[in-house]
Design a protein around this motif. Sequence first.
Motif, PDB file in Angstrom:
ATOM      1  N   MET A   1       0.860  -1.195   0.000  1.00  0.00           N
ATOM      2  CA  MET A   1       0.000   0.000   0.000  1.00  0.00           C
ATOM      3  C   MET A   1       0.893   1.242   0.000  1.00  0.00           C
ATOM      4  N   PHE A   4      -1.015   7.216  -0.750  1.00  0.00           N
ATOM      5  CA  PHE A   4      -1.774   7.727   0.390  1.00  0.00           C
ATOM      6  C   PHE A   4      -3.285   7.701   0.125  1.00  0.00           C
ATOM      7  N   ASN A   5      -3.647   7.882  -1.154  1.00  0.00           N
ATOM      8  CA  ASN A   5      -5.086   7.845  -1.491  1.00  0.00           C
ATOM      9  C   ASN A   5      -5.693   6.469  -1.185  1.00  0.00           C
ATOM     10  N   ILE A   7      -4.693   4.549   1.210  1.00  0.00           N
ATOM     11  CA  ILE A   7      -4.842   4.480   2.683  1.00  0.00           C
ATOM     12  C   ILE A   7      -6.116   5.231   3.088  1.00  0.00           C
ATOM     13  N   GLN A   8      -6.316   6.395   2.453  1.00  0.00           N
ATOM     14  CA  GLN A   8      -7.529   7.183   2.754  1.00  0.00           C
ATOM     15  C   GLN A   8      -8.790   6.395   2.390  1.00  0.00           C
ATOM     16  N   SER A   9      -8.732   5.733   1.254  1.00  0.00           N
ATOM     17  CA  SER A   9      -9.931   4.997   0.831  1.00  0.00           C
ATOM     18  C   SER A   9     -10.166   3.787   1.746  1.00  0.00           C
ATOM     19  N   LEU A  10      -9.068   3.177   2.191  1.00  0.00           N
ATOM     20  CA  LEU A  10      -9.173   2.070   3.156  1.00  0.00           C
ATOM     21  C   LEU A  10      -9.881   2.558   4.431  1.00  0.00           C
ATOM     22  N   TRP A  11      -9.499   3.763   4.855  1.00  0.00           N
ATOM     23  CA  TRP A  11     -10.055   4.355   6.072  1.00  0.00           C
ATOM     24  C   TRP A  11     -11.544   4.693   5.911  1.00  0.00           C
ATOM     25  N   SER A  12     -11.873   5.318   4.783  1.00  0.00           N
ATOM     26  CA  SER A  12     -13.253   5.793   4.642  1.00  0.00           C
ATOM     27  C   SER A  12     -14.229   4.673   4.266  1.00  0.00           C
ATOM     28  N   ASN A  13     -13.705   3.542   3.831  1.00  0.00           N
ATOM     29  CA  ASN A  13     -14.604   2.437   3.481  1.00  0.00           C
ATOM     30  C   ASN A  13     -14.917   1.499   4.642  1.00  0.00           C
ATOM     31  N   GLN A  14     -14.537   1.905   5.828  1.00  0.00           N
ATOM     32  CA  GLN A  14     -14.889   1.074   6.989  1.00  0.00           C
ATOM     33  C   GLN A  14     -16.403   1.020   7.110  1.00  0.00           C
ATOM     34  N   GLU A  15     -16.876  -0.135   7.490  1.00  0.00           N
ATOM     35  CA  GLU A  15     -18.322  -0.277   7.622  1.00  0.00           C
ATOM     36  C   GLU A  15     -18.779   0.371   8.917  1.00  0.00           C
ATOM     37  N   PRO A  16     -19.634   1.406   8.830  1.00  0.00           N
ATOM     38  CA  PRO A  16     -20.058   2.050  10.079  1.00  0.00           C
ATOM     39  C   PRO A  16     -20.978   1.139  10.886  1.00  0.00           C
ATOM     40  N   GLN A  17     -20.811   1.183  12.195  1.00  0.00           N
ATOM     41  CA  GLN A  17     -21.695   0.381  13.055  1.00  0.00           C
ATOM     42  C   GLN A  17     -23.082   0.991  13.057  1.00  0.00           C
TER      43      GLN A  17
ATOM     44  N   TYR B  19     -17.519   9.456  14.135  1.00  0.00           N
ATOM     45  CA  TYR B  19     -17.437   8.049  14.533  1.00  0.00           C
ATOM     46  C   TYR B  19     -16.094   7.451  14.134  1.00  0.00           C
ATOM     47  N   ARG B  20     -15.619   7.779  12.919  1.00  0.00           N
ATOM     48  CA  ARG B  20     -14.317   7.246  12.483  1.00  0.00           C
ATOM     49  C   ARG B  20     -13.176   7.827  13.320  1.00  0.00           C
ATOM     50  N   GLN B  30     -15.599  -0.940  18.030  1.00  0.00           N
ATOM     51  CA  GLN B  30     -16.838  -0.281  17.593  1.00  0.00           C
ATOM     52  C   GLN B  30     -17.790   0.127  18.725  1.00  0.00           C
ATOM     53  N   PRO B  88     -14.982  -4.478  10.482  1.00  0.00           N
ATOM     54  CA  PRO B  88     -15.727  -4.790   9.265  1.00  0.00           C
ATOM     55  C   PRO B  88     -15.320  -3.838   8.138  1.00  0.00           C
ATOM     56  N   TYR B  89     -15.313  -4.363   6.957  1.00  0.00           N
ATOM     57  CA  TYR B  89     -14.841  -3.567   5.839  1.00  0.00           C
ATOM     58  C   TYR B  89     -15.805  -3.653   4.672  1.00  0.00           C
ATOM     59  N   GLN B  90     -16.024  -2.500   4.037  1.00  0.00           N
ATOM     60  CA  GLN B  90     -16.867  -2.444   2.855  1.00  0.00           C
ATOM     61  C   GLN B  90     -15.968  -2.390   1.622  1.00  0.00           C
ATOM     62  N   LEU B 101      -6.342  -2.548   7.448  1.00  0.00           N
ATOM     63  CA  LEU B 101      -6.997  -1.607   8.354  1.00  0.00           C
ATOM     64  C   LEU B 101      -6.529  -1.803   9.798  1.00  0.00           C
ATOM     65  N   LEU B 104      -3.271  -0.266  10.071  1.00  0.00           N
ATOM     66  CA  LEU B 104      -3.407   1.198  10.125  1.00  0.00           C
ATOM     67  C   LEU B 104      -3.773   1.649  11.545  1.00  0.00           C
ATOM     68  N   LEU B 123      -6.742  11.445   7.104  1.00  0.00           N
ATOM     69  CA  LEU B 123      -7.468  10.278   6.592  1.00  0.00           C
ATOM     70  C   LEU B 123      -8.905  10.632   6.220  1.00  0.00           C
ATOM     71  N   LYS B 154       2.694   6.215   4.887  1.00  0.00           N
ATOM     72  CA  LYS B 154       2.937   5.401   3.678  1.00  0.00           C
ATOM     73  C   LYS B 154       4.036   4.372   3.945  1.00  0.00           C
TER      74      LYS B 154
END
Lengths: 189, 160
Positions: A1, A4-5, A7-17, B19-20, B30, B88-90, B101, B104, B123, B154
Amino acid sequence: MNNFNNIQSLWSNQEPQKQNKNVDYIKAEAKKRMQSSGRRLGWGIIILSITAAILGIIICYLPSLKWPFGPGLLAMFLSVTLRSSLEIISMIWKQRLNIALPTQQYKCQILRYYRARKTLTTTVTFSTLALYFAGFSIMIPAFYGYMQTLYFIGVLVFILVSVPVFSIFLIKKSKEELKELNEIIALLD
Amino acid sequence: MITEEEFNNIYNEYHPKVYRLCLGYMSGNQPLADDLAQEVFIKLWEKQNSIKDQKALSSWIYRVSFNTCMMSIRNNKKYSSNEIEDTPYQPEQDQEASESLKQLYRIIEKLKADEKNMALLLLEGVNTENIAEVLGITKINARVKIHRLRSKLKDEMEHL
């Protein structure tokens, strides 16, 4: 990885509870806390007003009060008024802490508050308590002269029981608060 | 003063972000992050009078979030890097992404407090100007620190 983009996308794609509480619960809880803090401050002000009024009366009548009642009552009510005033100042100070400051500034501000609170819990509390009991103690010999022996023994027994119980309660409470304050100060320092 | 409707809109818009941030502070736990995010919004409602400028709303929200998270850490000391949860990951159950993750989270956890705040804002895609405003530092200082931190993140992620 290595991007940096990514890593950002990995971060923002976390499934929210799934949220347990909705926004109405949050507003209701916030209002409840604000009311409770307002009530505490209100009670503090009432106690302070009563003790300050009694202290005022004692000061007015001080020249006509016989030894040791004048200085004794003065010491007792002065200690209560002083402690109540400082508690109210502490409450207002806490309410005015600005949580929207940058973290470093907030940390300095909150550290100042908790250090002052530590002084209040230790030095101030026990000094005012000592002043209160000193005031009461100097009046005990005079009670003996004014009261019948049986009443005097009753008062004495009551004091001998209530003072240690009250002191243990206060020391326990102070220790609990001090432990919490030391934890916060150690974390922030 | 924020009206109830405005607060609802703020909540809907900022809850995922807050939340993040909380997840970052709670090492991906969580339930703890959920409680913390709730605490942040309670504080936001309580302290709404401290908003000086409506234009700086996002900075205000991030600052309140960071300070609430900082103060909550003492209640959640037991969460160390050894206990990072499976997150959990989407969009699908991607095992590799899930491991990345977790890595990270480990990296974020090891950062100093000011670096952690900056990393979480980065992030979230917050721009340099806003990061400087939230953290109370100059734009030049923020730019330098951001550059270093991006490289650090990185590099550490490359060691996967």
